[in-house]
Design an enzyme around this catalytic site. Structure first.
Site, PDB file in Angstrom:
ATOM      1  N   GLY A 119       0.882  -1.209   0.108  1.00 29.94           N
ATOM      2  CA  GLY A 119      -0.048  -0.099   0.062  1.00 29.94           C
ATOM      3  C   GLY A 119       0.852   1.216   0.047  1.00 29.94           C
ATOM      4  N   GLN A 120       0.275   2.600  -0.334  1.00 31.30           N
ATOM      5  CA  GLN A 120       0.884   3.645  -0.434  1.00 31.30           C
ATOM      6  C   GLN A 120      -0.034   4.781   0.520  1.00 31.30           C
ATOM      7  OE1 GLN A 120       3.852   4.725  -1.834  1.00 31.30           O
ATOM      8  NE2 GLN A 120       3.770   6.550  -0.848  1.00 31.30           N
ATOM      9  N   ALA A 122      -0.218   8.542   2.930  1.00 37.24           N
ATOM     10  CA  ALA A 122       0.450   9.742   2.663  1.00 37.24           C
ATOM     11  C   ALA A 122       1.808  10.103   3.324  1.00 37.24           C
ATOM     12  CB  ALA A 122      -0.524  10.770   3.646  1.00 37.24           C
ATOM     13  N   GLY A 124       4.174   7.525   3.063  1.00 39.73           N
ATOM     14  CA  GLY A 124       5.058   6.612   2.428  1.00 39.73           C
ATOM     15  C   GLY A 124       4.563   5.238   2.167  1.00 39.73           C
ATOM     16  N   VAL A 126       3.858   1.201   2.289  1.00 39.34           N
ATOM     17  CA  VAL A 126       3.659   0.055   3.445  1.00 39.34           C
ATOM     18  C   VAL A 126       4.083  -1.443   2.689  1.00 39.34           C
ATOM     19  CG1 VAL A 126       2.113  -1.023   4.956  1.00 39.34           C
ATOM     20  CG2 VAL A 126       1.830   1.262   4.330  1.00 39.34           C
ATOM     21  N   LYS A 140       5.576   0.355   7.672  1.00 42.94           N
ATOM     22  CA  LYS A 140       5.390   1.449   7.190  1.00 42.94           C
ATOM     23  C   LYS A 140       6.645   2.242   7.173  1.00 42.94           C
ATOM     24  CE  LYS A 140       1.317   3.514   8.102  1.00 42.94           C
ATOM     25  NZ  LYS A 140       0.181   4.269   8.619  1.00 42.94           N
ATOM     26  N   ASP A 236      -8.871  11.129  12.305  1.00 39.80           N
ATOM     27  CA  ASP A 236      -8.763  10.570  11.014  1.00 39.80           C
ATOM     28  C   ASP A 236      -9.574   9.530  10.722  1.00 39.80           C
ATOM     29  OD1 ASP A 236      -8.753  11.123   8.350  1.00 39.80           O
ATOM     30  OD2 ASP A 236      -6.582  10.584   8.004  1.00 39.80           O
TER      31      ASP A 236
HETATM   32  N1  LIG Z   1      -0.979  -3.221   9.533  1.00 44.70           N
HETATM   33  C1  LIG Z   1      -1.214  -3.509   8.059  1.00 44.70           C
HETATM   34  N2  LIG Z   1      -1.560  -4.553   7.681  1.00 44.70           N
HETATM   35  C2  LIG Z   1      -1.777  -4.792   6.290  1.00 44.70           C
HETATM   36  N3  LIG Z   1      -1.962  -3.712   5.472  1.00 44.70           N
HETATM   37  C3  LIG Z   1      -1.800  -2.365   5.712  1.00 44.70           C
HETATM   38  C4  LIG Z   1      -1.389  -2.146   7.310  1.00 44.70           C
HETATM   39  N4  LIG Z   1      -1.148  -0.872   7.324  1.00 44.70           N
HETATM   40  C5  LIG Z   1      -1.309  -0.438   6.175  1.00 44.70           C
HETATM   41  N5  LIG Z   1      -1.687  -1.329   5.091  1.00 44.70           N
HETATM   42  C6  LIG Z   1      -1.826  -1.268   3.871  1.00 44.70           C
HETATM   43  O1  LIG Z   1      -1.358  -0.067   3.517  1.00 44.70           O
HETATM   44  C7  LIG Z   1      -2.117   1.056   2.841  1.00 44.70           C
HETATM   45  C8  LIG Z   1      -1.628   2.424   3.260  1.00 44.70           C
HETATM   46  O2  LIG Z   1      -1.546   2.542   4.457  1.00 44.70           O
HETATM   47  P1  LIG Z   1      -1.544   4.040   5.250  1.00 44.70           P
HETATM   48  O3  LIG Z   1      -1.769   3.602   6.783  1.00 44.70           O
HETATM   49  O4  LIG Z   1       0.008   4.368   5.138  1.00 44.70           O
HETATM   50  O5  LIG Z   1      -2.223   4.971   4.396  1.00 44.70           O
HETATM   51  P2  LIG Z   1      -3.764   5.103   4.242  1.00 44.70           P
HETATM   52  O6  LIG Z   1      -4.357   4.985   5.664  1.00 44.70           O
HETATM   53  O7  LIG Z   1      -4.324   4.124   3.314  1.00 44.70           O
HETATM   54  O8  LIG Z   1      -4.051   6.541   3.606  1.00 44.70           O
HETATM   55  P3  LIG Z   1      -3.705   7.965   4.656  1.00 44.70           P
HETATM   56  O9  LIG Z   1      -2.196   7.669   4.774  1.00 44.70           O
HETATM   57  O10 LIG Z   1      -3.781   9.117   3.458  1.00 44.70           O
HETATM   58  O11 LIG Z   1      -4.634   7.865   5.767  1.00 44.70           O
HETATM   59  C9  LIG Z   1      -3.463   0.627   3.649  1.00 44.70           C
HETATM   60  O12 LIG Z   1      -4.871   1.045   2.798  1.00 44.70           O
HETATM   61  C10 LIG Z   1      -3.348  -0.812   3.599  1.00 44.70           C
HETATM   62  O13 LIG Z   1      -3.991  -1.460   2.564  1.00 44.70           O
END
Ligand SMILES: Nc1ncnc2c1ncn2[C@@H]1O[C@H](COP(=O)(O)OP(=O)(O)OP(=O)(O)O)[C@@H](O)[C@H]1O
Length: 437
Positions: A119-120, A122, A124, A126, A140, A236
């Site tokens: 995933g990506q 705000a 960076g 993941v 992350k 959020d």
């Molecule tokens: N602990 C985790 N386990 C599995 N997937 C994850 C985990 N954390 C993040 N992800 C995946 O990575 C993506 C990006 O996560 P991140 O929290 O960085 O951003 P976001 O919440 O999608 O967006 P924003 O940063 O704009 O709130 C998520 O949508 C999810 O699909």
């Protein structure tokens, strides 16, 4: 004999001298490193606040290897001295915050050279990672060019080190090395709630599960508001920040905005995600627990209607509320993916609760504790209904054995959903400890 002992003395003296020299060099390097990180902290504290983001759904983007280099997840601007110092760091040591610190090399290995992007966000990319223990985690990476990078990192480790709850995506480690900041979280194998609500190639979530998810999220937030000392406001709450584990248990993720709050209580910019933001906060700039309650209300309506705030969710809700005064008749906004399979009474109770959460006046909104109680009661009733239904079904089969003809519809007139493609394991069920199941 004499030769031997003089050799021993020489050897020992050389050893002691080398040891002292190494200790002095290590001390100098340690002081140099501390000074660098202090400079980094103070400059990052001047960083700007998080802007409003308009992404209600998942922003998961699979990056190609060319975007994310195999050697480094983000560009490193460190010099040779600190690189050399990094070599001294022990891997997997427990830091002051109580969270284990991992070495860059460990994480490089665990993420196959940072090629396993899932995933990506705000801040960076993941990555999915398999640690040497076999444990699967999510790593992350905070982009070094992210304005909040340093501050986010310092505060998140400090904050999450003391926050532990089964409905939060808990931090299980971190890495601060080679100019990189990485946070290691429990891996949530079923992805985000948003992906389940809106992705065409995922099985629709049934009604039963949606209410369980609502209670899980409410419990996570109740802990942040009333269990954490000092209390934490998430800031959020949205469906892409709710992650699901293997047994479809929901956890609240991404404390990005609460981190900001920790260091700058008077941040002037409006922050959060468009569509989930408390209108009262937008006008007063005062974010309170009741602002989280507002976002939670929007999330409840997402679970009911299966549409995002960007798809006109709240306009839809207000139209329905005009006819029902917020109490009954919410069936008209229900998600068509449920195909009419839901308990009408439960639906109306959950929607009435959601409508209270989005009341324009914060004092009229319930607290997270009240919300947990209402959802718990709804699920308790469900369980006793099902139990009674079980009794009826038992007596029905006994009666059938006696060849007495009974109309089954009389016993099951509610249309309670039977099929459950996303079965939650009872042992992991958030209500298992509360309800007599
Ligand atoms: N602990 C985790 N386990 C599995 N997937 C994850 C985990 N954390 C993040 N992800 C995946 O990575 C993506 C990006 O996560 P991140 O929290 O960085 O951003 P976001 O919440 O999608 O967006 P924003 O940063 O704009 O709130 C998520 O949508 C999810 O699909």
């Amino acid at each position: 004999m004499k030769d031997e002992s003089s050799g021993l003395i020489i050897g020992l003296s050389v050893g002691v001298v080398i040891g002292v020299l190494l200790a002095i060099v290590a001390l100098l390097c340690f002081r140099y490193q501390r000074k660098r990180s202090q400079i980094g902290n103070s400059s990052s504290r001047r960083a700007a606040a998080i802007p409003i983001r308009a992404n209600g759904a998942d922003s998961c983007t699979i990056l190609s290897d060319s975007t994310i280099g195999p050697e480094s997840p983000v560009k490193s601007g460190r010099n040779g001295m600190s690189m050399w110092l990094d070599g001294f760091r022990r891997s997997n040591v427990v830091s002051v915050s109580g969270i284990p610190e991992y070495s860059y090399r460990d994480l490089q290995k665990a993420t196959c050279n940072f090629t396993t992007v899932i995933g990506q966000g705000a801040f960076g990319p993941v990555y999915k990672a398999q640690m040497s223990t076999g444990e699967i985690v999510a790593v992350k990476v905070l982009a070094t060019d992210s304005k909040q990078g340093e501050k986010e990192f310092q505060t998140e480790v400090m904050l999450l080190g003391r926050l532990h709850h089964r409905n939060l995506v808990n931090l299980v480690g971190y890495c601060a090395e080679k100019g990189q900041h990485m946070l290691i979280y429990v891996y949530m194998s079923k992805g985000s709630l948003a992906s389940h609500l809106y992705s065409e190639n995922k099985e629709p979530l049934n009604w039963d599960l949606r209410v369980y998810i609502a209670l899980d999220v409410a419990r996570g937030l109740e802990y942040l508001h009333d269990g954490a000392v000092p209390p934490v406001i998430h800031r959020d709450i949205k469906s892409s920040n709710i992650l699901l584990d293997n047994s479809m248990r929901a956890r609240v993720a991404d404390f990005g905005l609460s981190r900001e709050e920790m260091v700058d209580k008077h941040a002037a910019n409006v922050r959060g995600t468009f569509g989930y933001l408390d209108p009262e906060y937008v006008s007063t700039r005062a974010f309170t627990k009741k602002s989280d309650v507002y976002s939670f209300g929007v999330l409840l309506f997402e679970l009911i209607a299966g549409r995002t705030p960007q798809q006109g969710l709240l306009e839809y809700v207000e139209l329905a509320a005009m006819n029902s005064e917020g109490k009954v008749g919410w069936e008209e906004i229900v998600d068509s993916r449920l195909e009419g399979v839901f308990d009408v009474q439960e639906l109306n109770e959950v929607a009435a609760l959601a409508y209270k959460c989005i009341n324009r006046l914060p004092r009229r909104r319930p607290s997270m504790r009240d919300i947990v109680q209402v959802l718990t009661r709804i699920l308790k009733l469900r369980h006793s209904r099902k139990k009674n239904q079980g009794h009826h079904e038992k007596s029905l089969s006994a009666a059938t054995a006696e060849e007495v003809s009974i109309d089954v519809d009389q016993l099951d007139g509610k249309g309670t959903p039977i099929s459950n493609p996303h079965r939650r394991e009872e042992s992991m069920d958030s209500t298992a400890d509360t309800f007599d199941v």
